[in-house]
Scaffold this motif. Structure first.
Motif, PDB file in Angstrom:
ATOM      1  N   HIS A   5       0.842  -1.194   0.000  1.00 44.08           N
ATOM      2  CA  HIS A   5       0.000   0.000   0.000  1.00 44.08           C
ATOM      3  C   HIS A   5       0.881   1.250   0.000  1.00 44.08           C
ATOM      4  O   HIS A   5       1.807   1.368   0.810  1.00 44.08           O
ATOM      5  CB  HIS A   5      -0.916   0.004   1.225  1.00 44.08           C
ATOM      6  CG  HIS A   5      -1.941  -1.084   1.206  1.00 44.08           C
ATOM      7  ND1 HIS A   5      -3.277  -0.849   0.964  1.00 44.08           N
ATOM      8  CD2 HIS A   5      -1.819  -2.432   1.388  1.00 44.08           C
ATOM      9  CE1 HIS A   5      -3.934  -2.005   0.998  1.00 44.08           C
ATOM     10  NE2 HIS A   5      -3.066  -2.976   1.258  1.00 44.08           N
ATOM     11  N   THR A   6       0.570   2.163  -0.886  1.00 43.02           N
ATOM     12  CA  THR A   6       1.363   3.384  -1.020  1.00 43.02           C
ATOM     13  C   THR A   6       0.463   4.522  -1.452  1.00 43.02           C
ATOM     14  O   THR A   6      -0.755   4.354  -1.617  1.00 43.02           O
ATOM     15  CB  THR A   6       2.498   3.171  -2.044  1.00 43.02           C
ATOM     16  OG1 THR A   6       3.341   4.324  -2.077  1.00 43.02           O
ATOM     17  CG2 THR A   6       1.932   2.926  -3.431  1.00 43.02           C
ATOM     18  N   GLU A   7       1.051   5.701  -1.633  1.00 41.84           N
ATOM     19  CA  GLU A   7       0.331   6.861  -2.146  1.00 41.84           C
ATOM     20  C   GLU A   7       1.173   7.542  -3.208  1.00 41.84           C
ATOM     21  O   GLU A   7       2.408   7.519  -3.148  1.00 41.84           O
ATOM     22  CB  GLU A   7       0.016   7.861  -1.026  1.00 41.84           C
ATOM     23  CG  GLU A   7      -1.019   7.372  -0.032  1.00 41.84           C
ATOM     24  CD  GLU A   7      -1.409   8.458   0.956  1.00 41.84           C
ATOM     25  OE1 GLU A   7      -0.680   9.471   1.026  1.00 41.84           O
ATOM     26  OE2 GLU A   7      -2.426   8.300   1.637  1.00 41.84           O
ATOM     27  N   GLY A   8       0.511   8.143  -4.176  1.00 37.58           N
ATOM     28  CA  GLY A   8       1.231   8.829  -5.230  1.00 37.58           C
ATOM     29  C   GLY A   8       0.268   9.447  -6.225  1.00 37.58           C
ATOM     30  O   GLY A   8      -0.912   9.647  -5.931  1.00 37.58           O
ATOM     31  N   ILE A   9       0.787   9.752  -7.402  1.00 36.81           N
ATOM     32  CA  ILE A   9       0.007  10.387  -8.455  1.00 36.81           C
ATOM     33  C   ILE A   9       0.021   9.501  -9.689  1.00 36.81           C
ATOM     34  O   ILE A   9       1.071   8.980 -10.083  1.00 36.81           O
ATOM     35  CB  ILE A   9       0.580  11.779  -8.799  1.00 36.81           C
ATOM     36  CG1 ILE A   9       0.546  12.680  -7.562  1.00 36.81           C
ATOM     37  CG2 ILE A   9      -0.193  12.423  -9.946  1.00 36.81           C
ATOM     38  CD1 ILE A   9       1.221  14.020  -7.767  1.00 36.81           C
ATOM     39  N   LEU A  10      -1.133   9.317 -10.288  1.00 40.08           N
ATOM     40  CA  LEU A  10      -1.273   8.517 -11.499  1.00 40.08           C
ATOM     41  C   LEU A  10      -1.416   9.463 -12.690  1.00 40.08           C
ATOM     42  O   LEU A  10      -2.228  10.395 -12.667  1.00 40.08           O
ATOM     43  CB  LEU A  10      -2.488   7.605 -11.396  1.00 40.08           C
ATOM     44  CG  LEU A  10      -2.610   6.488 -12.440  1.00 40.08           C
ATOM     45  CD1 LEU A  10      -1.452   5.508 -12.329  1.00 40.08           C
ATOM     46  CD2 LEU A  10      -3.943   5.756 -12.280  1.00 40.08           C
ATOM     47  N   TRP A  11      -0.603   9.218 -13.731  1.00 39.92           N
ATOM     48  CA  TRP A  11      -0.595  10.051 -14.918  1.00 39.92           C
ATOM     49  C   TRP A  11      -1.051   9.228 -16.126  1.00 39.92           C
ATOM     50  O   TRP A  11      -0.689   8.059 -16.263  1.00 39.92           O
ATOM     51  CB  TRP A  11       0.806  10.592 -15.199  1.00 39.92           C
ATOM     52  CG  TRP A  11       1.445  11.307 -14.058  1.00 39.92           C
ATOM     53  CD1 TRP A  11       2.127  10.733 -13.025  1.00 39.92           C
ATOM     54  CD2 TRP A  11       1.462  12.706 -13.817  1.00 39.92           C
ATOM     55  NE1 TRP A  11       2.575  11.696 -12.153  1.00 39.92           N
ATOM     56  CE2 TRP A  11       2.179  12.923 -12.623  1.00 39.92           C
ATOM     57  CE3 TRP A  11       0.946  13.807 -14.503  1.00 39.92           C
ATOM     58  CZ2 TRP A  11       2.402  14.191 -12.104  1.00 39.92           C
ATOM     59  CZ3 TRP A  11       1.166  15.082 -13.987  1.00 39.92           C
ATOM     60  CH2 TRP A  11       1.882  15.263 -12.793  1.00 39.92           C
ATOM     61  N   LYS A  12      -1.816   9.876 -17.006  1.00 35.87           N
ATOM     62  CA  LYS A  12      -2.203   9.237 -18.257  1.00 35.87           C
ATOM     63  C   LYS A  12      -1.494   9.946 -19.399  1.00 35.87           C
ATOM     64  O   LYS A  12      -1.609  11.169 -19.561  1.00 35.87           O
ATOM     65  CB  LYS A  12      -3.715   9.315 -18.453  1.00 35.87           C
ATOM     66  CG  LYS A  12      -4.202   8.567 -19.700  1.00 35.87           C
ATOM     67  CD  LYS A  12      -5.723   8.600 -19.806  1.00 35.87           C
ATOM     68  CE  LYS A  12      -6.188   7.822 -21.027  1.00 35.87           C
ATOM     69  NZ  LYS A  12      -7.679   7.828 -21.143  1.00 35.87           N
ATOM     70  N   LEU A  13      -0.739   9.174 -20.187  1.00 45.11           N
ATOM     71  CA  LEU A  13       0.016   9.747 -21.297  1.00 45.11           C
ATOM     72  C   LEU A  13      -0.903  10.027 -22.474  1.00 45.11           C
ATOM     73  O   LEU A  13      -1.849   9.278 -22.737  1.00 45.11           O
ATOM     74  CB  LEU A  13       1.131   8.785 -21.727  1.00 45.11           C
ATOM     75  CG  LEU A  13       2.195   8.490 -20.665  1.00 45.11           C
ATOM     76  CD1 LEU A  13       3.273   7.589 -21.230  1.00 45.11           C
ATOM     77  CD2 LEU A  13       2.814   9.768 -20.138  1.00 45.11           C
ATOM     78  N   SER A  14      -0.593  11.119 -23.190  1.00 46.64           N
ATOM     79  CA  SER A  14      -1.463  11.503 -24.295  1.00 46.64           C
ATOM     80  C   SER A  14      -0.641  12.063 -25.454  1.00 46.64           C
ATOM     81  O   SER A  14       0.063  11.324 -26.113  1.00 46.64           O
ATOM     82  CB  SER A  14      -2.500  12.529 -23.799  1.00 46.64           C
ATOM     83  OG  SER A  14      -3.428  12.828 -24.815  1.00 46.64           O
TER      84      SER A  14
END
Length: 415
Positions: A202-211
Motif C-alpha cells: 500500500h502506497t500513495e502517489g500520483i497517477l498520470w495518463k500519457l497523451s
C-alpha cells in the motif's frame, strides 16, 4: 572513518606520501572510503591482467565481497548503467552479508537496514541456522516494508530459489536519468510504504495518463555545445547548465505554439521552473528541485537523441478520471513504446528526507522517488497496480493530491 595500517619502522614517507597517508609514525592513515575505492580498482585490474590465474581471481573476489566499493564495481565490473547493474544495489548488500557467514543470522536484518538507510526495521528473535525460511521471510519483509522496487508484471519466478537469488531475479531494473551517479539515484528509488497486506504493498502517489506526443522534428536542432561530462554532482551543485536551459526553452516554445488550454498549465509550470531560484531544503538530501533538474537534463538528452516526448495529465486515483485536466508532465519515450496499444499510465511518488524514532533509536530515512509505467486493475474503488518498467519524466505535481494505490505481489508469492 579513518584506517590505521601499521608499516615497517624503517619506512620513510616522502612529503607526497605524508599528504596522502598521514604523518603518524609507524602507521598509514587513510580514509576507509578511499581505501575501498582503490582496493576495488586494484582487484579489478589484477583480475583482468591475471584472468588465467584462478587462485588469484578467487582471492580478489573474496576481497571485493568484503571491501568492494559498489559504485566502482557498478562502473567497471558490471558494464555501467546500460547493463543489469541498474538493478537495486540492495541485492548486492544482502548477498555480500550472506557470504560473510555472520554468526547470528538474524543480524543480517539489522546490518542491512543500516547499510541501506532503511527507516522501517524488522526486530526478530534469534534465528537458528537451520531456520532459513524464517530468515528469508524476514529479509523479504524488510525489503518490501522499505519500498524496494520489485517486478510485479513479469514471468513467474520460482520460490524454490534462495531468497537472495529470488530478490535478484525480481529486482526491478531502474533507468537513471543520467549515466554518471547512477547508484546514488538508484538508492533513492523506493516506494513510500504505508502498510503491507495480502493485497500487496500500500502506497500513495500520483497517477498520470500519457497523451499527446511531441515528435523529434518539432524541436529545432541546436548548434550550441553540450557539456557531455555533466553528472548528477554537477546538477546538485549548479542546476542545469546554459545549454540545457536553452534546449528546455526550445521545448517551452513548442508548447506555447499549441494554443489549447490543456497545454498552457504545463507551459506556465515549465517557464516558472526555468526562471525560478528555489533553494534546496537544508536537511533534505534529495530536494525536489534536484530531482526536477535531473529529469530536465534527461529530457534534453532525449531531445538530442531524437527521441519522442509525451505529455501527461494527472488523473486522480482511478483510470477513468482526469478528463479536461491540463497537462502537467513530460516523459521521454522511444518509438517502440508509442506503439503500445491502449492507454498508458505512469505512477510517480516523491517524499522528503524524514527523521523517525523507533523505540530508543532514531533513524533518518532517505528521500524516495518512483516513476514507473504501470498496468491497472480496479477493485472496490481502489486501483491495483503492476510494474511494467521505469519511466523518466519531468512532473509538476505541486498542488496535486496523492491518492492511495496498491502494488500487487508477484504471482510467485501468491501461490
Amino acid at each position: 572513518m579513518w584506517l590505521l595500517i601499521r608499516h615497517a619502522d624503517g619506512l620513510v614517507k616522502s612529503l607526497y606520501a605524508q599528504r596522502e597517508l598521514g604523518k603518524l609514525t609507524g602507521e598509514l592513515v587513510i580514509k576507509s572510503q578511499k581505501f575501498k575505492k582503490y582496493a576495488t580498482l586494484f582487484c579489478l585490474a589484477f583480475c583482468q591482467s591475471m584472468e588465467h590465474d584462478c587462485s588469484a581471481r578467487r582471492r580478489c573476489e573474496r576481497i571485493l565481497r568484503r571491501a568492494g566499493a559498489y559504485n566502482v564495481l557498478h562502473k567497471y565490473e558490471d558494464g555501467g548503467v546500460e547493463s543489469d547493474a541498474r538493478r537495486k544495489i540492495t541485492v548486492s548488500v544482502f548477498k555480500d552479508l550472506d557470504y560473510r557467514e555472520i554468526t547470528e543470522p538474524s543480524d543480517i536484518l539489522a546490518i542491512a537496514a543500516n547499510v541501506c538507510s532503511y527507516n522501517t526495521r524488522i526486530l526478530v528473535p534469534k534465528i537458528a541456522k537451520d531456520q532459513a525460511m524464517s530468515l528469508s521471510l524476514g529479509i523479504l519483509t524488510l525489503c518490501m516494508s522499505n519500498g524496494e522496487m520489485i517486478k510485479t508484471d513479469s514471468e513467474e519466478t520460482a520460490l524454490s530459489k534462495r531468497i537472495f537469488d529470488f530478490l535478484e531475479d525480481q529486482s526491478m531494473s531502474i533507468g537513471p536519468p543520467l549515466q554518471y551517479g547512477a547508484l546514488t539515484f538508484i538508492k533513492h528509488c523506493r516506494v513510500p510504504v504505508s502498510r503491507l497486506s495480502a493485497a500487496g504493498i500500500h502506497t500513495e502517489g500520483i497517477l498520470w495518463k500519457l497523451s499527446d506526443v511531441i515528435r523529434p522534428d518539432r524541436l529545432r536542432q541546436s548548434l550550441l555545445f553540450q557539456d557531455k561530462d555533466l553528472n548528477q554532482n554537477n546538477i546538485f551543485r549548479n542546476g542545469l547548465d546554459d545549454y540545457q536551459r536553452h534546449r528546455m526553452f526550445d521545448l517551452l516554445e513548442v508548447l506555447n505554439q499549441r494554443n489549447k488550454k490543456r497545454y498552457q498549465r504545463l507551459a506556465n509550470n515549465l517557464r516558472a521552473y526555468l526562471n525560478g531560484n528555489e533553494s534546496p531544503v537544508g536537511s533534505d538530501d534529495w530536494p525536489s528541485k534536484y530531482c526536477m533538474d535531473m529529469m530536465a537534463a534527461c529530457i534534453v538528452n532525449a531531445i538530442d537523441s531524437k527521441k519522442y516526448l509525451q505529455l501527461a495529465r494527472p488523473i486522480g486515483g482511478l483510470p477513468k478520471g482526469g478528463r479536461g485536466v491540463p497537462y502537467r508532465a513530460i516523459f521521454t519515450r522511444d518509438r517502440d513504446e508509442l506503439r503500445h496499444s491502449g492507454p498508458t499510465y505512469i505512477f510517480t511518488s516523491w517524499s522528503r528526507t524524514k527523521e523517525r524514532k523507533q523505540e530508543a533509536s532514531q533513524y533518518r530515512s532517505l528521500a524516495k522517488y518512483v516513476s514507473v509505467e504501470v498496468s491497472i486493475n480496479t477493485t472496490n474503488g481502489l486501483a491495483r497496480l503492476k510494474n511494467r518498467k521505469w519511466a523518466n519524466g519531468l512532473c509538476f505535481f505541486d498542488g496535486e493530491a496523492n491518492h492511495p494505490f496498491v502494488f500487487e505481489w508477484p504471482d510467485s508469492l501468491c501461490r
